[in-house]
Enzyme design. Structure first.
Site, PDB file in Angstrom:
ATOM      1  N   SER A 143      -3.901  22.544   4.753  1.00  0.00           N
ATOM      2  CA  SER A 143      -5.252  22.002   4.909  1.00  0.00           C
ATOM      3  C   SER A 143      -5.115  20.674   5.651  1.00  0.00           C
ATOM      4  O   SER A 143      -4.001  20.132   5.741  1.00  0.00           O
ATOM      5  CB  SER A 143      -5.827  21.750   3.500  1.00  0.00           C
ATOM      6  OG  SER A 143      -6.927  20.873   3.537  1.00  0.00           O
ATOM      7  N   TYR A 155      -4.887  18.374  -5.190  1.00  0.00           N
ATOM      8  CA  TYR A 155      -5.051  19.244  -4.014  1.00  0.00           C
ATOM      9  C   TYR A 155      -4.278  18.668  -2.819  1.00  0.00           C
ATOM     10  O   TYR A 155      -3.532  19.382  -2.145  1.00  0.00           O
ATOM     11  CB  TYR A 155      -6.539  19.378  -3.697  1.00  0.00           C
ATOM     12  CG  TYR A 155      -6.864  20.380  -2.608  1.00  0.00           C
ATOM     13  CD1 TYR A 155      -6.877  21.749  -2.868  1.00  0.00           C
ATOM     14  CD2 TYR A 155      -7.163  19.967  -1.313  1.00  0.00           C
ATOM     15  CE1 TYR A 155      -7.180  22.677  -1.873  1.00  0.00           C
ATOM     16  CE2 TYR A 155      -7.470  20.879  -0.312  1.00  0.00           C
ATOM     17  CZ  TYR A 155      -7.481  22.237  -0.595  1.00  0.00           C
ATOM     18  OH  TYR A 155      -7.777  23.153   0.395  1.00  0.00           O
TER      19      TYR A 155
HETATM   20  P1  NAD Z   1     -12.142  31.000  -1.603  1.00  0.00           P
HETATM   21  O1  NAD Z   1     -12.360  30.362  -2.925  1.00  0.00           O
HETATM   22  O2  NAD Z   1     -13.281  31.640  -0.889  1.00  0.00           O
HETATM   23  O3  NAD Z   1     -10.945  32.055  -1.695  1.00  0.00           O
HETATM   24  C1  NAD Z   1      -9.772  31.793  -2.416  1.00  0.00           C
HETATM   25  C2  NAD Z   1      -9.259  33.090  -2.989  1.00  0.00           C
HETATM   26  O4  NAD Z   1      -8.035  32.814  -3.702  1.00  0.00           O
HETATM   27  C3  NAD Z   1     -10.230  33.715  -4.012  1.00  0.00           C
HETATM   28  O5  NAD Z   1     -10.440  35.084  -3.720  1.00  0.00           O
HETATM   29  C4  NAD Z   1      -9.529  33.530  -5.347  1.00  0.00           C
HETATM   30  O6  NAD Z   1      -9.813  34.552  -6.294  1.00  0.00           O
HETATM   31  C5  NAD Z   1      -8.065  33.556  -4.909  1.00  0.00           C
HETATM   32  N1  NAD Z   1      -7.176  32.965  -5.908  1.00  0.00           N
HETATM   33  C6  NAD Z   1      -7.360  31.823  -6.624  1.00  0.00           C
HETATM   34  N2  NAD Z   1      -6.338  31.640  -7.474  1.00  0.00           N
HETATM   35  C7  NAD Z   1      -5.483  32.681  -7.288  1.00  0.00           C
HETATM   36  C8  NAD Z   1      -4.262  33.051  -7.886  1.00  0.00           C
HETATM   37  N3  NAD Z   1      -3.691  32.321  -8.860  1.00  0.00           N
HETATM   38  N4  NAD Z   1      -3.639  34.172  -7.452  1.00  0.00           N
HETATM   39  C9  NAD Z   1      -4.213  34.949  -6.487  1.00  0.00           C
HETATM   40  N5  NAD Z   1      -5.387  34.651  -5.903  1.00  0.00           N
HETATM   41  C10 NAD Z   1      -6.020  33.530  -6.300  1.00  0.00           C
HETATM   42  O7  NAD Z   1     -11.532  29.836  -0.704  1.00  0.00           O
HETATM   43  P2  NAD Z   1     -11.118  29.743   0.848  1.00  0.00           P
HETATM   44  O8  NAD Z   1     -11.889  28.632   1.400  1.00  0.00           O
HETATM   45  O9  NAD Z   1     -11.116  31.061   1.510  1.00  0.00           O
HETATM   46  O10 NAD Z   1      -9.633  29.216   0.633  1.00  0.00           O
HETATM   47  C11 NAD Z   1      -8.476  29.938   0.989  1.00  0.00           C
HETATM   48  C12 NAD Z   1      -7.350  28.938   1.207  1.00  0.00           C
HETATM   49  O11 NAD Z   1      -7.698  28.077   2.288  1.00  0.00           O
HETATM   50  C13 NAD Z   1      -7.065  28.026   0.008  1.00  0.00           C
HETATM   51  O12 NAD Z   1      -5.663  27.858  -0.130  1.00  0.00           O
HETATM   52  C14 NAD Z   1      -7.714  26.721   0.410  1.00  0.00           C
HETATM   53  O13 NAD Z   1      -7.111  25.627  -0.214  1.00  0.00           O
HETATM   54  C15 NAD Z   1      -7.498  26.734   1.901  1.00  0.00           C
HETATM   55  N6  NAD Z   1      -8.397  25.871   2.662  1.00  0.00           N
HETATM   56  C16 NAD Z   1      -9.747  26.050   2.608  1.00  0.00           C
HETATM   57  C17 NAD Z   1     -10.571  25.204   3.345  1.00  0.00           C
HETATM   58  C18 NAD Z   1     -12.071  25.346   3.341  1.00  0.00           C
HETATM   59  O14 NAD Z   1     -12.743  24.421   3.808  1.00  0.00           O
HETATM   60  N7  NAD Z   1     -12.636  26.435   2.869  1.00  0.00           N
HETATM   61  C19 NAD Z   1     -10.006  24.179   4.115  1.00  0.00           C
HETATM   62  C20 NAD Z   1      -8.622  24.036   4.148  1.00  0.00           C
HETATM   63  C21 NAD Z   1      -7.828  24.893   3.418  1.00  0.00           C
END
Ligand code: NAD
Length: 251
Positions: A143, A155
């Site tokens: 991120s 985080y």
């Molecule tokens: P999201 O919440 O839509 O999806 C995350 C998914 O991870 C969910 O389906 C959840 O059930 C799953 N998950 C959570 N804990 C888990 C576990 N212990 N084992 C297996 N699956 C698990 O979020 P997103 O925005 O799609 O995030 C995906 C990744 O991208 C994350 O690592 C997040 O930190 C990263 N990220 C997101 C953003 C953003 O702005 N959305 C920015 C930078 C990084």
């Protein structure tokens, strides 16, 4: 994209957001995809979406913080489609954005267990089989919080850890033909941002978005295309790199 068709991809956190969009993109490019998540219902929906578009996918319910679960995920992938060629280690949670002194040890451990140890568990299972198979490409989900203080402290620490793990893995497994990169997205329009917005207030998110040169949130598909590019032959000399995808925020 060159080199994706006919390959095998694992995507963790594939039930929603960036993981689902990337699983769909891998499948659209002709890879067989194993999607893993703790959310079995939404995971099944990802498989349905991919199959409806003529793609190939299988769901494996997995908690990435559990090393046995991840070992079984890689085993099931090999049994179903063969040794993985590509992986997106993406499952993650945001944790709390409260000041450090207001967070408990449990708050810290919960985020580190999923975001950092989860990536560790995936790497320990994926790298060896890829190296034995002659190579592969792994992308770890960091991120902008992996490069700056853009989030709650657990985080931020977990996502910095993912960049460190990515560099170490790239250095160790490059000679075996495995490339390991990270992506560092800014604010992407997913349920994670909806939850952050509930916690921090819509105004705070809006301020962050308006501070970006591109003045908007990113879409999950814009991260997916970068991930699939990092797994394709089009990025054959790129490894150990944390790729920022943030609409210019870090600029
Ligand atoms: P999201 O919440 O839509 O999806 C995350 C998914 O991870 C969910 O389906 C959840 O059930 C799953 N998950 C959570 N804990 C888990 C576990 N212990 N084992 C297996 N699956 C698990 O979020 P997103 O925005 O799609 O995030 C995906 C990744 O991208 C994350 O690592 C997040 O930190 C990263 N990220 C997101 C953003 C953003 O702005 N959305 C920015 C930078 C990084």
């Amino acid at each position: 994209m060159n080199g994706i068709e006919g390959g095998v991809a694992i995507v963790t956190g594939g039930a929603a957001g960036i993981g689902r969009a990337t699983a769909e993109r891998f499948a659209a490019e002709g890879a067989s995809v194993v999607v893993a998540d703790i959310d079995a219902d939404d995971l099944a929906e990802t498989v349905d979406l991919i199959e409806a578009d003529g793609g190939e996918a299988t769901a494996v319910e997995t908690d990435v913080s559990d090393a046995d679960d991840v070992a079984s995920l890689v085993e099931k992938t090999i049994d179903t489609y063969g040794v993985p060629d590509f992986a997106l280690n993406n499952a993650g949670i945001e944790g709390s954005s409260a000041p450090i002194a207001d967070q408990s040890l449990e708050d810290w451990k919960r985020v580190i267990d999923v975001n950092q140890t989860g990536v560790w568990n995936c790497l320990t299972e994926e790298l060896a089989v890829m190296a034995d198979n002659g190579g592969g490409a792994v992308v770890n989900m960091s991120s902008i919080a992996g490069l700056s203080a853009a989030g709650g402290a657990p985080y931020v620490a977990s996502k910095h850890g993912v960049v460190g793990l990515t560099r170490a893995a790239a250095a160790q497994y490059g000679p075996a033909g495995v490339r390991v990169n990270a992506v560092c997205p800014g604010v992407i329009d997913t349920e994670m941002i909806d939850r952050a917005s509930d916690e921090m207030g819509e105004e705070t998110i809006d301020q962050i978005v308006q501070a970006k040169p591109l003045r908007r949130m990113g879409e999950p598909e814009e991260v997916a295309s970068a991930v699939v590019w990092l797994c394709s032959d089009e990025s054959s000399f790129v490894t150990g790199h944390p790729l920022v995808i943030d609409g210019g925020y870090m600029a």
